[in-house]
Every structure is written in C-alpha cells, then in structure tokens.
Design a protein around this motif. Structure first.
Motif, PDB file in Angstrom:
ATOM      1  N   PRO A 149      52.904  34.568  50.877  1.00 11.88           N
ATOM      2  CA  PRO A 149      53.544  34.129  49.734  1.00 11.88           C
ATOM      3  C   PRO A 149      53.762  32.771  49.407  1.00 11.88           C
ATOM      4  O   PRO A 149      54.113  32.108  50.226  1.00 11.88           O
ATOM      5  CB  PRO A 149      55.120  34.807  49.549  1.00 11.88           C
ATOM      6  N   SER A 150      53.058  32.326  48.077  1.00 10.45           N
ATOM      7  CA  SER A 150      53.255  30.884  47.672  1.00 10.45           C
ATOM      8  C   SER A 150      52.766  30.798  46.165  1.00 10.45           C
ATOM      9  O   SER A 150      51.960  31.731  45.760  1.00 10.45           O
ATOM     10  CB  SER A 150      52.188  30.070  48.816  1.00 10.45           C
ATOM     11  N   ALA A 151      53.069  29.695  45.795  1.00 13.88           N
ATOM     12  CA  ALA A 151      52.762  29.503  44.321  1.00 13.88           C
ATOM     13  C   ALA A 151      51.203  29.549  44.223  1.00 13.88           C
ATOM     14  O   ALA A 151      50.584  30.263  43.016  1.00 13.88           O
ATOM     15  CB  ALA A 151      53.263  28.416  43.799  1.00 13.88           C
ATOM     16  N   LEU A 152      50.567  28.932  45.030  1.00 17.70           N
ATOM     17  CA  LEU A 152      49.047  28.863  44.892  1.00 17.70           C
ATOM     18  C   LEU A 152      48.401  30.358  44.948  1.00 17.70           C
ATOM     19  O   LEU A 152      47.609  30.721  44.054  1.00 17.70           O
ATOM     20  CB  LEU A 152      48.541  28.237  46.175  1.00 17.70           C
ATOM     21  N   ASN A 153      48.791  31.283  45.777  1.00 22.68           N
ATOM     22  CA  ASN A 153      48.353  32.462  45.905  1.00 22.68           C
ATOM     23  C   ASN A 153      48.557  33.192  44.612  1.00 22.68           C
ATOM     24  O   ASN A 153      48.038  34.047  44.281  1.00 22.68           O
ATOM     25  CB  ASN A 153      48.788  33.481  47.131  1.00 22.68           C
ATOM     26  N   ALA A 154      49.834  33.155  44.190  1.00 20.86           N
ATOM     27  CA  ALA A 154      50.045  33.643  42.956  1.00 20.86           C
ATOM     28  C   ALA A 154      49.364  33.185  41.753  1.00 20.86           C
ATOM     29  O   ALA A 154      48.607  34.139  40.968  1.00 20.86           O
ATOM     30  CB  ALA A 154      51.621  33.414  42.450  1.00 20.86           C
ATOM     31  N   ILE A 155      49.028  31.819  41.942  1.00 13.30           N
ATOM     32  CA  ILE A 155      48.038  31.563  40.694  1.00 13.30           C
ATOM     33  C   ILE A 155      46.506  32.114  40.977  1.00 13.30           C
ATOM     34  O   ILE A 155      46.201  32.396  39.844  1.00 13.30           O
ATOM     35  CB  ILE A 155      47.902  29.985  40.870  1.00 13.30           C
ATOM     36  N   ILE A 156      46.187  32.291  41.924  1.00 13.68           N
ATOM     37  CA  ILE A 156      44.618  32.866  42.111  1.00 13.68           C
ATOM     38  C   ILE A 156      44.925  34.443  41.700  1.00 13.68           C
ATOM     39  O   ILE A 156      44.268  34.715  41.123  1.00 13.68           O
ATOM     40  CB  ILE A 156      44.694  32.710  43.818  1.00 13.68           C
ATOM     41  N   ALA A 157      46.068  34.925  42.066  1.00 18.47           N
ATOM     42  CA  ALA A 157      45.957  36.551  41.948  1.00 18.47           C
ATOM     43  C   ALA A 157      46.115  36.577  40.535  1.00 18.47           C
ATOM     44  O   ALA A 157      45.397  37.360  39.737  1.00 18.47           O
ATOM     45  CB  ALA A 157      47.304  37.108  42.472  1.00 18.47           C
ATOM     46  N   ILE A 158      46.988  35.819  39.671  1.00 16.45           N
ATOM     47  CA  ILE A 158      47.002  36.056  38.219  1.00 16.45           C
ATOM     48  C   ILE A 158      45.512  35.518  37.631  1.00 16.45           C
ATOM     49  O   ILE A 158      45.359  36.196  36.532  1.00 16.45           O
ATOM     50  CB  ILE A 158      48.163  35.085  37.789  1.00 16.45           C
ATOM     51  N   GLY A 159      45.150  34.466  38.217  1.00 16.10           N
ATOM     52  CA  GLY A 159      43.643  34.013  37.639  1.00 16.10           C
ATOM     53  C   GLY A 159      42.753  34.971  37.779  1.00 16.10           C
ATOM     54  O   GLY A 159      41.873  35.156  36.674  1.00 16.10           O
ATOM     55  N   ILE A 160      42.703  35.680  38.956  1.00 16.55           N
ATOM     56  CA  ILE A 160      41.510  36.532  38.953  1.00 16.55           C
ATOM     57  C   ILE A 160      41.714  37.817  37.651  1.00 16.55           C
ATOM     58  O   ILE A 160      40.360  38.154  37.249  1.00 16.55           O
ATOM     59  CB  ILE A 160      41.754  37.511  40.239  1.00 16.55           C
ATOM     60  N   PHE A 161      42.788  38.071  37.278  1.00 23.24           N
ATOM     61  CA  PHE A 161      42.870  39.073  36.236  1.00 23.24           C
ATOM     62  C   PHE A 161      42.564  38.567  35.023  1.00 23.24           C
ATOM     63  O   PHE A 161      42.412  39.141  33.993  1.00 23.24           O
ATOM     64  CB  PHE A 161      44.283  39.837  36.604  1.00 23.24           C
ATOM     65  N   ASN A 162      42.828  37.408  34.990  1.00 20.19           N
ATOM     66  CA  ASN A 162      42.236  36.751  33.701  1.00 20.19           C
ATOM     67  C   ASN A 162      40.779  36.576  33.335  1.00 20.19           C
ATOM     68  O   ASN A 162      40.300  36.501  32.264  1.00 20.19           O
ATOM     69  CB  ASN A 162      42.916  35.184  33.558  1.00 20.19           C
ATOM     70  N   ILE A 163      40.102  36.725  34.496  1.00 20.77           N
ATOM     71  CA  ILE A 163      38.432  36.476  34.383  1.00 20.77           C
ATOM     72  C   ILE A 163      37.719  37.675  33.309  1.00 20.77           C
ATOM     73  O   ILE A 163      37.159  37.012  32.418  1.00 20.77           O
ATOM     74  CB  ILE A 163      38.011  36.491  35.640  1.00 20.77           C
ATOM     75  N   PRO A 164      38.206  38.854  33.616  1.00 20.07           N
ATOM     76  CA  PRO A 164      37.561  39.876  32.867  1.00 20.07           C
ATOM     77  C   PRO A 164      37.986  39.801  31.457  1.00 20.07           C
ATOM     78  O   PRO A 164      37.079  39.867  30.510  1.00 20.07           O
ATOM     79  CB  PRO A 164      37.776  41.079  33.445  1.00 20.07           C
ATOM     80  N   VAL A 165      39.339  39.570  31.221  1.00 24.02           N
ATOM     81  CA  VAL A 165      39.743  39.370  29.791  1.00 24.02           C
ATOM     82  C   VAL A 165      38.774  38.361  29.016  1.00 24.02           C
ATOM     83  O   VAL A 165      38.362  38.583  27.931  1.00 24.02           O
ATOM     84  CB  VAL A 165      41.332  38.822  29.558  1.00 24.02           C
ATOM     85  N   PHE A 166      38.526  37.111  29.773  1.00 23.07           N
ATOM     86  CA  PHE A 166      37.817  36.067  28.838  1.00 23.07           C
ATOM     87  C   PHE A 166      36.403  36.251  28.763  1.00 23.07           C
ATOM     88  O   PHE A 166      35.528  35.952  27.879  1.00 23.07           O
ATOM     89  CB  PHE A 166      38.041  34.550  29.461  1.00 23.07           C
TER      90      PHE A 166
END
Lengths: 531, 273
Positions: free
Chosen positions: B129-146
């Motif tokens: 758990p870390s802020a960085l891993n949270a960012i990456i996890a959330i970011g990955i799911f933004n990719i298909p949207v865009f």
C-alpha cells in the motif's frame, strides 16, 4: 378564391429582421416557386407557414389558409392538427427525414393514425395506396422495407407519400431535389407536378435553382434579403424580368467564364486501365464478402493547360478515382502517371507537390482551430525545407484569389462560403502546381458566388497555365469551364470527347439521359441558358 | 458569452479546495505530523476550527493537506489516463478497421471488464500500500476511458475534407493526429478529464479508507473517515468534515464537467439555442 393568402408577413428573431412584408397568394392545383440564394429567407417563409419558427421569433401579418384559419395566429395545439392534415411538408435531406428503425409502411401509416383518420389496419392499406401513387409498387417495395434499403430518390418518394397521406391542400417542399442526382431530380419533379395536377393540391416549391422553377412553377417569387423583389407568372417573369436582382440571378445561373484555352500536347496525367475495388460487408457469417468495383478499367489522359471535366452521378466512382489520382489510395491494377512518374500512396513529396485539390464543402475543408496563414501554408510540408519567403507567398496566393493579405490573421469561421472556397483555392495554388483537382468545388455555392469562383478559376488557369480536373455532377458548370469531358457511370467511362461535341451530340444513352434530365432555363431567356 | 451557472458554481467549489491544497504547502494552522494528545477530540472551536482528532491533530489542517493528497493523486491518475489513453485512441483511429485498431480496442474492453476498485486493491496488495501504487491503479483504469473517447472523436474528424487536404499535403497519420485531430477533440478530453478527476478523488478516498492509499502520517480524507468510524458516536465531527470535503469536491468537479460540456460540446451547444 386563393387557398393560401399571405399578407404582410414579417418575422424578426431577437430583433433581427428576417422577413419583411411578404405578401403572396397560392391557388389550388398550382405550383408556387420561391427562389432565392442562401439567407434570402425562403426557408423561414416555409417554417412560418407551418408555425415552426425557432424560439424568439416575432411574427406579424396574416396567412389565411382556405379563407378561415390564420396560420400565424393559431395556438400550437391547433397547429398540430393542421400540420400533416392540411399542410404537408417535404424536406431537403431524404437521408435524415425518415426514422431508420421504422418500416416505410409504419411511418406513412403513423401519420394517418395520429390524426385519427384511420384505424391501424386501414392506415396500412392507405399507406400502400400512397406508396403506389408515388411510384413505389408493392412487388418491389413492400410496406416492411426499412429506409436504409432504399436509395435517396426512393426515400424522397416515401417522404412525399408521408406528406400527401392525408391529402393536404397545401404542400410545402423545401429544396426537395437538391440532395438528389439530376436523373432522380427529374423524376421527383415529374411526380410532384402530377400530384399537384391530380390531387388538387397547391405546392410551394422552395429552391435556389432558377431552372427547376422555370420548368415546374406556375407562379414565381424571387426573394432577396427577406423580401420578395419580384413576383408573377413564371412565363412573364422569365420573358420580361424587371428587378436587377432577378436579372443578375439569371445571368449568374448560366454564367460562362471567358477563357482562352492553351492546351499543349504534353500529357501530364495519364490514367491507364485503373481498377479499384472495395470489399463490401459480409452478407452472412461464412459468406465471402462481395467485392465492389468502384472504378473499373478507366483510362484517360490530361494534357498540359487542359480543363478536363469528369461528370457522373453519386456512386459512379468519381471520388474513388480522385483519391487514387491524388495518391491517397492504391489501385488494384492499372496505373496512374503524373508527369510520367507513377502515382501511389508512397510517391515522393516532390511529385505530390505537382497536384493539389479543392474540395466541395467550404465548411469541412479547414481545421477550425488554425489561422488562415497556417491553413494556406500547409502544403509547404511537401517541400524539403519551407521556403524562406513563405509569408510573402501566402500573401501572394491570397491576393491572387481576390482576398486581402490581412485576412491571414483570421480564423476560418470569419469567412462566408464563397470566401472559404477562395481560400481553398489559395491553398491549392501555394505550391504553384501544374494540376488542380476540383472535386465538386462550386457545387455547394450560391449561383452568383459560383459565377465569381468560375471566373476566378478561368482567370487563374489562363494566367498560370494550370490544368484542371473538374469533377462535378452539374452538367451546366462542366460545360461552362471544360475543354474536354468524360462521362462516368458505374465505375466506367462511357463517353468522352470535346465538351461541346459531347453536349451537342451525345453518343451514349446515359449521356443523353443526363442531358435530358438537367433542368434548363426557357430557350432564349436572358441570352444565357445552357449555351 | 454567458457562462453556465453549473460551471461557475462547480468551478468555485473546486477552487476552494484547490486553494486550500496550495496554501497547505506554505502554511497550515497546525503541523499535521505533530501529535498533541492533551488537545485530543476537541469539538470545533476558535482554536481548532474543525475540532481535533484522537491524537490532538487539527482537523482543518488535515483537510487542507488531505486536499493536496486527493488532488495530487487525481491529477497524476488522469494524467496517466490522458498520456497513454489518448495516444492509443488516436493510433487506433488512424488505423481504423485494421487489426491494430481491433487489438487496442479489445484490450480496452478487457480493462473495462474488470471491476476497477477490486483490481486497484489487488495491485496495492501485491506491490504494497502506498499513494504511488494507488495512483498507478487508478490511472490504469483511466486509460481505456480516454482511449475510447479520443478514438470516437478522432474517427468523426478523420472523415472531414481538411484531413484529406492534409494528406494531399503529404502529412502522415502521426502528424495529422497531432496537428489536426488532437486540437479538435480537446474539448471532449477536457470534459471527460473533469469527470475522471472527480472519480479519481473518490477512488483515492476509497483506497485510503481500506488502508491501501496514502500511508500515515500523510493525511488523507479516506483514511480520516476510516479512523473516525469507531468514534462516530461521541465525536461525529471527525467523520463529518472529511465526508463533506469529499462530497463537495466531487460535486464541484461534476458540475464543472457538466458546465464545460455545455459550452464546449458543439452538439449540445446547438440544441440549446
């Protein structure tokens, strides 16, 4: 007594006057033509009759239908009953006027059911009759056909069936044939003419095309800037027009630019046995998709300084051929040579620079987020290094098409359609190519603007010794500006020859059909017409 | 031009939190990493505006710094989504109908098919758990949207004549995508970016709530909610303020997205006239 009597119709939208004091009468079984260029208010007149003006419109005057109902002062709830019942409407674009998820039978029947004129089963029976009436017989066009299974002309027939389903007294047709090919246009105009005569309807035909009006209308009103500048019996108007605007319109319709052709016998574009086919959608899961030959075995040569016309109706393969000539799409067989070099999507930029293009749509031809200077300079990308005097050349190109060099700081939305087409020509000229492909370059323009652009093209061609490949569905324009013409049908060139010979003495049946279908102004009018 | 009311209100709401986050770099009423046990569990008063938590930390200061965490995570997550998703979408559109288009879009569908928070939990569980891993996890799911939105927008622009003109001018697909397509789908991306931004803030709060986001002592709205859970009966203010912060930021961003759509989307703009 008149069927429709309009007195002092005045419309303004948000304090901008749109229509000024229009007065006219319409008689049963007669065609009333309304002619004008874009922005003249002709469509607004139709919308005012239907009570469909946009929000913020203020209306004055009266429009008495059948002597009893004032269409301008009737509440919306009552107008709903009048629309369809007493007034039928036909719009320009048959592709979007029908609901794609309903069958044609349902759509025609729906009008009858909504107006409480028939039960569902009766309505379908009447729908059948109406579709027969507009030339869609039961054996080939059963009621359960969907709009996408029909061609543009057939859809327009369905739209007409819809409009006449309730036997309205008044039919309003707003540019009903503008989106159609000439041969289809002639058929639809025939249909409208016979409907008016037999069903005792009055037809208001709105169009930009004087020739169409002259062939069908009993009375004509010419509109400019929201006013009727001249009105009367069609014969009288064409024989003895009074208003300078009408004269100008007529002159522009048959405008032939002055040219001094200087054709040299040096071929710059050679197309030899060009074939291009597409794969259509699969008909079944395991069925092989059927190929579609868009261009099959086309050969022709274009010489230096020559203006070559390519005429054909939609779907004949003109656009596919254009793309192949521009080196945007490959050929399956045959070859295209430009200045002796083979044309293909991989051709070198230096060769590409020799041919430029002007497209039809003055609105879609430019990136709305670029300034004119960048738009016009885009073809410089074809050069190894952009020229050091690129700004001066942009100025020069803009000035050569009659624009100001100060226009280059503006964005494209600040210009009218005609100005945009001038800018498109400037973009095509900037590399000083020898050949310009004009793909329906004047088809979307009003007649007077079109005449100016044709003059400009003729002048540039003389001055710069340019060659044009002029692609159009409009025979009168092709006749005005080309030396030689090719007639294309279903991917093949069916006739070719010097323009005048082909038009005077067409050999192929299709060419004759095209020429016969083209609406023409009455003989001897204004001295212009199609000569 | 008249600004839509939703845009003005939404932007104002979001601006408050953005301002708080920026100020927190320079100044907060109290240091959020210093414990002050004697001043624990104070209700809101003149000294502690939003009260204090069970370690005596100032809630107001924690909300300010928490805003920083939330916004930073959301910015980077949306950045990942735009940075990777838009090029993928443009690439797919430029090769419309080819196998490449299929591969990219079916890959997108695959990512869409997974429940995003569950995968985010998986990623943080695997990588810690870390802020960085949270960012990456959330970011990955933004990719298909865009990717999907930019492909859709690009496809409609590829059919226009000015793209043909650019091709006649010898420009390749990459150059056309960058020079012509991208500026003309920017409005779509801005609107979607705002919406994804608010979803990013929600996702960060959710991950922090289950302890997989920013780690102590970095304050985070989600973890403040989790911490307050056991004390909610006698110190409701502990839950109230971070809760409001999340709701108001997300509301502000959504209103802003709605308003931006009204002025930027030409289809809606025309129908509203």
């Amino acid at each position: 007594m008149s069927l429709l009597s309009v007195k002092n119709l005045t419309v303004s939208i948000h304090d901008t006057p749109i229509l000024k004091n229009l007065s006219f009468d319409m008689q049963p079984s007669q065609v009333f033509g309304v002619v004008g260029e874009s922005g003249s208010g002709k469509s607004m007149t139709a919308l005012a009759m239907m009570g469909l003006l946009p929000g913020g419109a203020e209306i004055g005057g009266t429009a008495m239908l059948g002597g009893s109902v004032d269409l301008l002062n009737t509440p919306e709830a009552v107008m709903c009953g009048i629309r369809g019942n007493d007034i039928g409407m036909i719009f320009q674009e048959p592709m979007t006027a029908l609901n794609p998820v309903q069958t044609i039978g349902q759509q025609v029947a729906e009008t009858l059911v909504i107006h409480g004129q028939a039960s569902k089963s009766e309505a379908l029976k009447i729908a059948r009759e109406k579709l027969n009436r507009v030339g869609l017989p039961a054996d080939r066009f059963p009621l359960d056909r969907y709009p996408h299974e029909l061609s543009g002309g057939q859809r327009q027939r369905v739209v007409i069936a819809l409009a006449i389903a309730l036997r309205p007294k008044l039919l309003i047709a707003d540019e009903p044939t503008t989106a159609l090919d000439v041969t289809t246009q002639a058929q639809i105009l025939d249909l409208l003419r016979s409907l008016v005569a037999e069903e005792d309807m009055a037809l208001m035909l709105i169009t930009h095309d004087l020739a169409v009006v002259s062939g069908i209308a009993d009375h004509v009103a010419v509109m400019q800037h929201g006013e009727i500048v001249e009105a009367g019996r069609t014969d009288d108007i064409f024989r003895n027009m009074q208003h300078p605007y009408t004269k100008q319109l007529l002159k522009a319709s048959g405008h032939v630019p002055d040219r001094t052709p200087q054709t040299e016998d040096i071929p710059i574009l050679e197309v030899k046995n060009a074939v291009r086919h597409y794969v259509l959608a699969r008909t079944g899961l395991f069925a092989r998709p059927p190929p579609f030959r868009a261009v099959s075995d086309v050969s022709f040569t274009l010489n230096r300084g020559e203006n070559l016309g390519l005429v054909g109706e939609s779907g004949c393969g003109k656009s596919t051929l254009t793309r192949a000539i521009l080196g945007l799409e490959p050929l399956q067989s045959g070859e295209i040579r430009l200045f002796g070099e083979p044309v293909s999507p991989a051709m070198p930029n230096a060769l590409r620079a020799g041919v430029q293009v002007v497209f039809q749509d003055p609105y879609g031809s430019f990136n709305p987020r670029w300034r004119v200077e960048r738009l016009v300079a885009e073809p410089f990308h074809l050069m190894q290094t952009p020229p050091t005097d690129s700004q001066a050349r942009v100025d020069e190109a803009l000035e050569s098409v009659g624009m100001q060099s100060s226009d280059k700081r503006k964005y494209i939305h600040e210009f009218s359609g005609g100005q945009r087409q001038r800018i498109a020509i400037a973009r095509a000229l900037i590399l000083r190519p020898e050949l310009i492909v004009l793909d329906e370059a004047v088809s979307a323009l009003d007649v007077s603007i079109r005449a100016q652009i044709l003059d400009l093209l003729a002048e540039l061609s003389d001055k710069l010794n340019l060659s044009y490949l002029f692609i159009s569905h409009d025979l009168s324009v092709v006749r005005a500006i080309t030396d030689r013409v090719l007639v294309m049908k279903s991917g093949e060139i069916v006739e070719s020859g010097p323009t005048n010979d082909v038009f005077e003495n067409p050999q192929h049946a299709y060419t004759r059909e095209l020429i016969a279908a083209t609406p023409r102004l009455p003989e001897g009018v204004g001295g212009a017409a199609l000569t | 031009m008249k600004w839509p009311r939703t845009l003005v209100f939404g932007a104002a709401l979001f601006a408050i939190f953005l301002f708080a986050a920026l100020i927190s770099f320079l100044w907060t009423p109290y240091d959020v990493e210093v414990l002050n046990i004697p001043a624990k569990l104070k209700t809101p008063n003149a000294e502690f505006w939003f009260g204090s938590d069970h370690f005596g930390r100032d809630i107001f200061s924690m909300i300010m710094v928490g805003a920083r965490t939330s916004i930073a995570v959301a910015i980077v997550a949306v950045g990942i989504g735009i940075g990777l998703g838009v090029p993928l979408g443009l690439w797919a559109a430029a090769n419309h109908g080819s196998w490449l288009d299929e591969v990219i879009m079916r890959g997108n569908d695959l990512v869409f098919a997974f429940p995003s928070l569950v995968i985010a939990i998986l990623i943080t569980a695997v990588f810690g758990p870390s802020a960085l891993n949270a960012i990456i996890a959330i970011g990955i799911f933004n990719i298909p949207v865009f990717a999907r939105i930019s492909r859709g927008g690009a496809l409609s622009i590829w059919t226009l004549d000015y793209i043909l003109s650019a091709r006649v001018a010898g420009k390749n697909a990459l150059r056309i995508s960058v020079e012509h397509i991208l500026p003309n789908i920017a409005n779509l991306l801005i609107v979607q970016g705002t919406i994804q931004f608010s979803l990013g803030i929600l996702a960060e709060a959710a991950l922090s709530y289950v302890g997989l986001g920013a780690q102590p002592p970095t304050p985070s709205w989600g973890r403040m909610l989790a911490d307050s859970q056991t004390m909610i009966s006698f110190a409701p203010h502990l839950a109230l303020f971070p809760g409001f912060a999340i709701v108001l930021t997300v509301l502000g961003l959504n209103l802003m997205g709605d308003g931006l759509r009204d002025i930027l989307d030409p289809k809606i703009r025309r129908s509203r006239q």
